[in-house]
Design a protein around this motif. Structure first.
Motif, PDB file in Angstrom:
ATOM      1  N   SER A 213      39.161  41.673  29.023  1.00 32.50           N
ATOM      2  CA  SER A 213      40.589  41.367  28.931  1.00 32.50           C
ATOM      3  C   SER A 213      41.420  42.344  29.758  1.00 32.50           C
ATOM      4  N   SER A 214      41.127  43.645  29.623  1.00 29.56           N
ATOM      5  CA  SER A 214      41.863  44.657  30.384  1.00 29.56           C
ATOM      6  C   SER A 214      41.623  44.507  31.880  1.00 29.56           C
ATOM      7  N   PHE A 215      40.372  44.188  32.240  1.00 34.15           N
ATOM      8  CA  PHE A 215      40.050  44.018  33.655  1.00 34.15           C
ATOM      9  C   PHE A 215      40.824  42.850  34.263  1.00 34.15           C
ATOM     10  N   CYS A 216      40.870  41.731  33.561  1.00 31.25           N
ATOM     11  CA  CYS A 216      41.575  40.553  34.088  1.00 31.25           C
ATOM     12  C   CYS A 216      43.049  40.863  34.338  1.00 31.25           C
ATOM     13  N   LYS A 217      43.674  41.604  33.413  1.00 29.19           N
ATOM     14  CA  LYS A 217      45.077  41.984  33.592  1.00 29.19           C
ATOM     15  C   LYS A 217      45.219  42.954  34.765  1.00 29.19           C
ATOM     16  N   PHE A 218      44.298  43.907  34.840  1.00 34.31           N
ATOM     17  CA  PHE A 218      44.317  44.888  35.918  1.00 34.31           C
ATOM     18  C   PHE A 218      44.162  44.216  37.278  1.00 34.31           C
ATOM     19  N   PHE A 219      43.201  43.311  37.404  1.00 35.14           N
ATOM     20  CA  PHE A 219      42.938  42.654  38.686  1.00 35.14           C
ATOM     21  C   PHE A 219      44.127  41.790  39.096  1.00 35.14           C
ATOM     22  N   LYS A 220      44.691  41.064  38.155  1.00 32.27           N
ATOM     23  CA  LYS A 220      45.834  40.195  38.467  1.00 32.27           C
ATOM     24  C   LYS A 220      47.042  41.031  38.902  1.00 32.27           C
ATOM     25  N   LYS A 221      47.236  42.164  38.257  1.00 31.32           N
ATOM     26  CA  LYS A 221      48.363  43.032  38.590  1.00 31.32           C
ATOM     27  C   LYS A 221      48.242  43.573  40.013  1.00 31.32           C
ATOM     28  N   HIS A 222      47.016  43.930  40.430  1.00 28.10           N
ATOM     29  CA  HIS A 222      46.826  44.595  41.710  1.00 28.10           C
ATOM     30  C   HIS A 222      46.518  43.650  42.868  1.00 28.10           C
ATOM     31  N   THR A 223      46.219  42.401  42.579  1.00 26.22           N
ATOM     32  CA  THR A 223      45.902  41.460  43.663  1.00 26.22           C
ATOM     33  C   THR A 223      46.742  40.190  43.608  1.00 26.22           C
ATOM     34  N   THR A 224      47.461  39.979  42.540  1.00 23.56           N
ATOM     35  CA  THR A 224      48.249  38.765  42.261  1.00 23.56           C
ATOM     36  C   THR A 224      47.361  37.526  42.114  1.00 23.56           C
ATOM     37  N   LYS A 225      46.057  37.727  41.942  1.00 25.50           N
ATOM     38  CA  LYS A 225      45.121  36.620  41.774  1.00 25.50           C
ATOM     39  C   LYS A 225      44.258  36.862  40.550  1.00 25.50           C
ATOM     40  N   THR A 226      43.728  35.799  39.967  1.00 24.08           N
ATOM     41  CA  THR A 226      42.717  35.978  38.937  1.00 24.08           C
ATOM     42  C   THR A 226      41.407  36.342  39.618  1.00 24.08           C
ATOM     43  N   TYR A 227      40.520  37.001  38.878  1.00 27.55           N
ATOM     44  CA  TYR A 227      39.250  37.366  39.503  1.00 27.55           C
ATOM     45  C   TYR A 227      38.433  36.129  39.869  1.00 27.55           C
ATOM     46  N   VAL A 228      38.398  35.150  38.974  1.00 26.05           N
ATOM     47  CA  VAL A 228      37.637  33.930  39.257  1.00 26.05           C
ATOM     48  C   VAL A 228      38.213  33.224  40.479  1.00 26.05           C
ATOM     49  N   GLY A 229      39.541  33.218  40.604  1.00 25.98           N
ATOM     50  CA  GLY A 229      40.164  32.610  41.778  1.00 25.98           C
ATOM     51  C   GLY A 229      39.774  33.322  43.051  1.00 25.98           C
ATOM     52  N   PHE A 230      39.760  34.660  43.016  1.00 30.16           N
ATOM     53  CA  PHE A 230      39.345  35.437  44.181  1.00 30.16           C
ATOM     54  C   PHE A 230      37.878  35.178  44.515  1.00 30.16           C
ATOM     55  N   LEU A 231      37.028  35.181  43.501  1.00 32.62           N
ATOM     56  CA  LEU A 231      35.602  34.926  43.699  1.00 32.62           C
ATOM     57  C   LEU A 231      35.383  33.566  44.360  1.00 32.62           C
ATOM     58  N   ASN A 232      36.094  32.563  43.897  1.00 30.74           N
ATOM     59  CA  ASN A 232      35.965  31.227  44.487  1.00 30.74           C
ATOM     60  C   ASN A 232      36.426  31.213  45.943  1.00 30.74           C
ATOM     61  N   GLU A 233      37.510  31.926  46.255  1.00 25.82           N
ATOM     62  CA  GLU A 233      37.998  31.972  47.636  1.00 25.82           C
ATOM     63  C   GLU A 233      36.966  32.590  48.570  1.00 25.82           C
ATOM     64  N   VAL A 234      36.354  33.685  48.132  1.00 28.19           N
ATOM     65  CA  VAL A 234      35.351  34.347  48.966  1.00 28.19           C
ATOM     66  C   VAL A 234      34.124  33.448  49.128  1.00 28.19           C
ATOM     67  N   ARG A 235      33.719  32.792  48.057  1.00 28.82           N
ATOM     68  CA  ARG A 235      32.565  31.893  48.135  1.00 28.82           C
ATOM     69  C   ARG A 235      32.832  30.717  49.077  1.00 28.82           C
ATOM     70  N   ILE A 236      34.013  30.144  48.987  1.00 26.31           N
ATOM     71  CA  ILE A 236      34.345  29.019  49.867  1.00 26.31           C
ATOM     72  C   ILE A 236      34.443  29.489  51.307  1.00 26.31           C
ATOM     73  N   GLU A 237      34.977  30.690  51.525  1.00 22.97           N
ATOM     74  CA  GLU A 237      35.047  31.246  52.870  1.00 22.97           C
ATOM     75  C   GLU A 237      33.650  31.369  53.469  1.00 22.97           C
ATOM     76  N   LYS A 238      32.702  31.879  52.685  1.00 21.79           N
ATOM     77  CA  LYS A 238      31.336  32.007  53.192  1.00 21.79           C
ATOM     78  C   LYS A 238      30.723  30.625  53.432  1.00 21.79           C
ATOM     79  N   SER A 239      30.985  29.678  52.557  1.00 18.12           N
ATOM     80  CA  SER A 239      30.425  28.325  52.742  1.00 18.12           C
ATOM     81  C   SER A 239      30.929  27.703  54.035  1.00 18.12           C
ATOM     82  N   CYS A 240      32.186  27.969  54.379  1.00 18.33           N
ATOM     83  CA  CYS A 240      32.726  27.455  55.644  1.00 18.33           C
ATOM     84  C   CYS A 240      31.964  28.035  56.825  1.00 18.33           C
ATOM     85  N   GLN A 241      31.650  29.331  56.759  1.00 24.83           N
ATOM     86  CA  GLN A 241      30.868  29.948  57.824  1.00 24.83           C
ATOM     87  C   GLN A 241      29.486  29.316  57.929  1.00 24.83           C
TER      88      GLN A 241
END
Length: 287
Positions: A213-241
């Motif tokens: 719970s604390s991590f999710c709040k921390f990550f959202k505060k410092h990146t403006t994204k959820t961690y799962v959302g960020f993970l999906n973006e990186v995965r999709i970026e690699k899939s495009c490559q």
């Protein structure tokens, strides 16, 4: 945990320094430094993370990164794929020391461009072919000839400044403390190293000694994204490559290689992030 601050040494009274990444390794940590950075990809492909944006880089691309802009270059290492060499040349510009030159009228335009950058930039390979020669020469020359190449590079960048694509995400400017930056760096490195695995938020939280719970709040505060959302973006970026570079036999295989266990879910997330389906994406790239 090491601090993310990465200070590139500028020896003596020098106004710039260079660093080469050659072979198969990059500095795989999210970091920042007080110098402005100009990087040319002379060989290889991978992903650059600037702020909270992840996107591909390829041979010929040039990046202009503002001072103190957190960033990371990552090369995907996959034991099932051939290991491609990487060759990046980084030029670190000490803007405070450059002020001694900016007072000269001939340097006024260069100074205005470098100091006035509103965001980090990317110049795509097709627009940056004439810039590569400066980076190659900087790696081979010394003394006055090397300084001349440096000034020529800055002059050319200034003339071509409008061709750079902004890497600003639209999110507010976030100021990292070294402690928080180190945590984000550890999270990003773990994410890039485990894309094929079943990444659990609880495991990532444990890495930085937080509850989920604390991590999710921390990550959202410092990146403006959820961690799962960020993970999906990186995965999709690699899939495009993988898809564009024809590293997979099918869309389903690309999905599996980036950690998706369900093709339907992969297609849904891909369309959500890229705005089109994987198959239409391939058609758009002539594949």
């Amino acid at each position: 945990m090491e601090p993310i601050q990465f200070t590139v040494p500028v020896y003596g009274e020098g106004v710039f320094a260079t660093l080469e990444n050659k072979g198969g390794k990059l500095y795989g940590y999210y970091h920042r430094h007080s110098e402005l950075q100009v990087t040319c990809v002379l060989q290889g492909k991978g992903t650059i993370l600037v702020g909270n944006i992840a996107q591909s880089f390829q041979q010929g691309d040039v990046f202009i990164l503002r001072p103190d802009e957190p960033h990371m270059f990552a090369k995907y290492d996959d034991p099932n794929l051939p290991n491609e060499d990487i060759h990046l040349v980084h030029v670190f510009v000490h803007l405070e020391r450059m002020e001694k030159l900016f007072v000269i009228p001939e340097f006024d335009q260069v100074g205005s461009y470098l100091i006035g950058l509103d965001a980090s930039k990317k110049i795509r390979a097709e627009r940056a072919s004439d810039l590569q020669k400066f980076f190659r020469e900087l790696s081979q020359k010394n003394g006055i000839p090397r300084f001349v190449e440096f000034i020529s590079l800055l002059h050319t960048l200034t003339q071509r400044g409008q061709e750079g694509e902004s890497l600003y995400s639209g999110a507010r400017k976030i100021s990292y403390s070294d402690k928080d930056g180190a945590r984000i760096s550890a999270v990003y490195k773990y994410t890039f190293d485990h894309l094929q695995d079943d990444v659990a938020v609880a495991d990532v939280a444990s890495l930085v000694h937080m509850t989920p719970s604390s991590f999710c709040k921390f990550f959202k505060k410092h990146t403006t994204k959820t961690y799962v959302g960020f993970l999906n973006e990186v995965r999709i970026e690699k899939s495009c490559q993988l898809l564009v570079n024809r590293r997979t036999e099918s869309v389903a295989e690309a999905a599996f290689q980036v950690g998706f266990r369900n093709t339907v879910h992969f297609n849904r997330v891909f369309k959500q992030i890229m705005g089109t389906s994987p198959r239409l994406y391939l058609q758009q790239h002539g594949i």
